[in-house]
Design a protein around this motif. Structure first.
Motif, PDB file in Angstrom:
ATOM      1  N   SER A   1       0.817  -1.216   0.000  1.00  0.00           N
ATOM      2  CA  SER A   1       0.000   0.000   0.000  1.00  0.00           C
ATOM      3  C   SER A   1       0.850   1.264   0.000  1.00  0.00           C
ATOM      4  O   SER A   1       0.430   2.297  -0.526  1.00  0.00           O
ATOM      5  CB  SER A   1      -0.934   0.013   1.220  1.00  0.00           C
ATOM      6  OG  SER A   1      -0.202   0.233   2.416  1.00  0.00           O
TER       7      SER A   1
ATOM      8  N   VAL B   1     -15.536   2.446  -0.253  1.00  0.00           N
ATOM      9  CA  VAL B   1     -14.424   3.298   0.176  1.00  0.00           C
ATOM     10  C   VAL B   1     -14.095   4.338  -0.879  1.00  0.00           C
ATOM     11  O   VAL B   1     -14.015   5.545  -0.600  1.00  0.00           O
ATOM     12  CB  VAL B   1     -13.172   2.453   0.493  1.00  0.00           C
ATOM     13  CG1 VAL B   1     -11.972   3.346   0.780  1.00  0.00           C
ATOM     14  CG2 VAL B   1     -13.434   1.545   1.682  1.00  0.00           C
TER      15      VAL B   1
ATOM     16  N   LEU C   1      -7.481  -5.327   0.232  1.00  0.00           N
ATOM     17  CA  LEU C   1      -7.146  -4.564   1.434  1.00  0.00           C
ATOM     18  C   LEU C   1      -6.280  -3.353   1.135  1.00  0.00           C
ATOM     19  O   LEU C   1      -6.186  -2.442   1.955  1.00  0.00           O
ATOM     20  CB  LEU C   1      -6.407  -5.470   2.439  1.00  0.00           C
ATOM     21  CG  LEU C   1      -7.233  -6.555   3.132  1.00  0.00           C
ATOM     22  CD1 LEU C   1      -6.321  -7.474   3.925  1.00  0.00           C
ATOM     23  CD2 LEU C   1      -8.279  -5.928   4.046  1.00  0.00           C
TER      24      LEU C   1
ATOM     25  N   PRO D   1      -8.154   0.445   0.954  1.00  0.00           N
ATOM     26  CA  PRO D   1      -8.533   1.002   2.252  1.00  0.00           C
ATOM     27  C   PRO D   1      -7.345   1.284   3.160  1.00  0.00           C
ATOM     28  O   PRO D   1      -7.370   2.244   3.933  1.00  0.00           O
ATOM     29  CB  PRO D   1      -9.450  -0.063   2.863  1.00  0.00           C
ATOM     30  CG  PRO D   1      -9.187  -1.302   2.115  1.00  0.00           C
ATOM     31  CD  PRO D   1      -8.811  -0.867   0.739  1.00  0.00           C
ATOM     32  N   VAL D   2      -6.297   0.459   3.081  1.00  0.00           N
ATOM     33  CA  VAL D   2      -5.098   0.743   3.872  1.00  0.00           C
ATOM     34  C   VAL D   2      -4.457   2.039   3.404  1.00  0.00           C
ATOM     35  O   VAL D   2      -3.976   2.850   4.201  1.00  0.00           O
ATOM     36  CB  VAL D   2      -4.100  -0.441   3.793  1.00  0.00           C
ATOM     37  CG1 VAL D   2      -2.767  -0.071   4.426  1.00  0.00           C
ATOM     38  CG2 VAL D   2      -4.681  -1.660   4.490  1.00  0.00           C
TER      39      VAL D   2
ATOM     40  N   ILE E   1      -6.555   4.867   4.834  1.00  0.00           N
ATOM     41  CA  ILE E   1      -6.284   5.108   6.254  1.00  0.00           C
ATOM     42  C   ILE E   1      -4.978   5.864   6.431  1.00  0.00           C
ATOM     43  O   ILE E   1      -4.888   6.822   7.220  1.00  0.00           O
ATOM     44  CB  ILE E   1      -6.258   3.767   7.019  1.00  0.00           C
ATOM     45  CG1 ILE E   1      -7.656   3.148   7.057  1.00  0.00           C
ATOM     46  CG2 ILE E   1      -5.730   3.964   8.437  1.00  0.00           C
ATOM     47  CD1 ILE E   1      -7.695   1.747   7.621  1.00  0.00           C
TER      48      ILE E   1
ATOM     49  N   LEU F   1     -12.162  10.561   5.714  1.00  0.00           N
ATOM     50  CA  LEU F   1     -12.560   9.159   5.791  1.00  0.00           C
ATOM     51  C   LEU F   1     -13.787   9.096   6.686  1.00  0.00           C
ATOM     52  O   LEU F   1     -13.696   9.212   7.897  1.00  0.00           O
ATOM     53  CB  LEU F   1     -11.429   8.304   6.360  1.00  0.00           C
ATOM     54  CG  LEU F   1     -11.657   6.784   6.388  1.00  0.00           C
ATOM     55  CD1 LEU F   1     -11.800   6.253   4.965  1.00  0.00           C
ATOM     56  CD2 LEU F   1     -10.514   6.080   7.100  1.00  0.00           C
TER      57      LEU F   1
ATOM     58  N   GLY G   1     -16.816   5.098   4.191  1.00  0.00           N
ATOM     59  CA  GLY G   1     -15.491   4.523   4.014  1.00  0.00           C
ATOM     60  C   GLY G   1     -15.171   3.494   5.075  1.00  0.00           C
ATOM     61  O   GLY G   1     -14.612   2.426   4.784  1.00  0.00           O
ATOM     62  N   LEU G   2     -15.521   3.795   6.326  1.00  0.00           N
ATOM     63  CA  LEU G   2     -15.274   2.847   7.410  1.00  0.00           C
ATOM     64  C   LEU G   2     -16.095   1.568   7.217  1.00  0.00           C
ATOM     65  O   LEU G   2     -15.604   0.461   7.470  1.00  0.00           O
ATOM     66  CB  LEU G   2     -15.605   3.492   8.760  1.00  0.00           C
ATOM     67  CG  LEU G   2     -14.666   4.625   9.199  1.00  0.00           C
ATOM     68  CD1 LEU G   2     -15.201   5.297  10.451  1.00  0.00           C
ATOM     69  CD2 LEU G   2     -13.259   4.097   9.428  1.00  0.00           C
TER      70      LEU G   2
ATOM     71  N   ILE H   1     -14.383  -0.517   4.633  1.00  0.00           N
ATOM     72  CA  ILE H   1     -13.195  -1.185   5.164  1.00  0.00           C
ATOM     73  C   ILE H   1     -13.585  -2.437   5.949  1.00  0.00           C
ATOM     74  O   ILE H   1     -12.957  -3.491   5.829  1.00  0.00           O
ATOM     75  CB  ILE H   1     -12.387  -0.206   6.039  1.00  0.00           C
ATOM     76  CG1 ILE H   1     -11.742   0.865   5.159  1.00  0.00           C
ATOM     77  CG2 ILE H   1     -11.315  -0.947   6.848  1.00  0.00           C
ATOM     78  CD1 ILE H   1     -11.079   1.976   5.929  1.00  0.00           C
TER      79      ILE H   1
ATOM     80  N   ILE I   1     -14.637  -5.084   3.465  1.00  0.00           N
ATOM     81  CA  ILE I   1     -13.464  -5.646   2.794  1.00  0.00           C
ATOM     82  C   ILE I   1     -12.770  -6.657   3.694  1.00  0.00           C
ATOM     83  O   ILE I   1     -12.412  -7.759   3.267  1.00  0.00           O
ATOM     84  CB  ILE I   1     -12.483  -4.525   2.389  1.00  0.00           C
ATOM     85  CG1 ILE I   1     -13.069  -3.714   1.223  1.00  0.00           C
ATOM     86  CG2 ILE I   1     -11.127  -5.108   1.989  1.00  0.00           C
ATOM     87  CD1 ILE I   1     -12.295  -2.454   0.913  1.00  0.00           C
ATOM     88  N   ALA I   2     -12.568  -6.278   4.962  1.00  0.00           N
ATOM     89  CA  ALA I   2     -11.907  -7.189   5.905  1.00  0.00           C
ATOM     90  C   ALA I   2     -12.693  -8.486   6.048  1.00  0.00           C
ATOM     91  O   ALA I   2     -12.119  -9.588   6.073  1.00  0.00           O
ATOM     92  CB  ALA I   2     -11.747  -6.504   7.267  1.00  0.00           C
TER      93      ALA I   2
END
Length: 300
Positions: free
Chosen positions: A22, A142, A259, A262-263, A266, A276, A280-281, A284, A287-288
């Motif tokens: 990232s 995101v 990932l 989003p990383v 952040i 953010l 967006g949260l 994330i 995605i996780a």
């Protein structure tokens, strides 16, 4: 004790890879103001070759046993270093927003899952398909939030060639990683990566000499960016990627790329104060959860 440490490293490896990979978007943003895309990549590949050569000599690695194996490795390098990185860097230099580029590259896990079935005969389970789709939806949440902040700038002022370049990058890294797994068995990882960068350097130098001025502004920011790209990204991250491809199913490894955006978001929020919000949260978290689904061991 050594076996325990080895297992710990194997479990930590995907998350460390995601973070290092990232950072490539952040240092590319820092370095692109000081050199043209293929000029920057030429320095990156050349320095990586020097560092790897020293490591190979110290470790005394074996080279491919046949020319065919060596050529397979070089083709992988043209795809996942030359075409993928070259396409992304050139598209951004032509004005395409990095976020929009990331949205296209975000299709990589699904692309790899499709190619894995065709090229490797890997069976993607329903659980993995669910995880891949969840990751894709989360990725668009995101990036969609980022675009909604300044919607008038999303498609403004970039060349029509940019989507073609990014699309080529997507196909190149998806096909290249699977090609590596299928045709580069039995080759030492370090010598394989050296051959990959040698091929990519030929491509980047050819483009740089044909179309660029090759002028570099050697400010300290560029030196820091280039050093990180060589040591952390071109050697560390790629070595981790090759190890994971050899150890796991391609669809599982490909899902990790969900990932990355989003990383990046952040880190950009922390380092540059980029917004953010709730959407967006939520993306994330989705995605996780999607990556967890795709990486979960399948039941026979």
């Amino acid at each position: 004790m050594s076996a325990t440490l080895s297992q710990f490293f194997i479990r930590l490896m995907p998350w460390f890879f995601v973070w290092v990979w990232s950072t490539g978007f952040l240092v590319a943003k820092l370095g692109k103001s000081y050199a043209e895309p293929f000029t920057l990549l030429s320095y990156r590949f050349a320095l990586a070759l020097v560092v790897l050569w020293v490591i190979i000599k110290v470790v005394n690695c074996d080279w491919p046993s046949t020319w065919r194996l060596a050529l397979h490795c070089m083709l992988v390098g043209l795809l996942i270093h030359g075409v993928y990185l070259g396409g992304i860097f050139q598209a951004i230099s032509l004005g395409m927003p990095a976020g929009l580029s990331a949205m296209v590259i975000g299709l990589q896990p699904l692309t790899m899952a499709l190619f894995a079935g065709l090229m490797l005969g890997e069976r993607v389970t329903k659980r993995q398909w669910l995880g891949l789709i969840m990751g894709l939806v989360g990725l668009y949440l995101v990036l969609g939030e980022q675009f909604s902040i300044n919607p008038e700038t999303v498609f403004e002022g970039f060349s029509g060639w940019s989507p073609v370049l990014v699309g080529s990058s997507l196909l190149a890294i998806a096909f290249g990683t699977l090609y590596q797994k299928k045709y580069c068995h039995g080759v030492d990882l370090l010598t394989s990566i050296w051959l990959q960068y040698a091929a990519a350097l030929v491509l980047s130098l050819s483009v740089a000499f044909a179309f660029e001025t090759r002028i570099v502004d050697w400010q300290w920011q560029f030196v820091v960016s280039l050093s990180w790209q060589v040591l952390a990204l071109s050697i560390g991250a790629i070595l981790l990627l090759m190890i994971m491809i050899r150890q796991g199913a391609a669809a599982k490894v490909g899902s990790l790329f969900y990932l990355v955006p989003p990383v990046v978001a952040i880190q950009a929020w922390f380092l540059f104060g980029e917004a953010l919000g709730v959407q967006g949260l939520l993306g994330i978290v989705l995605i996780a959860a999607g990556v967890a689904q795709a990486m979960w061991p399948s039941r026979n």
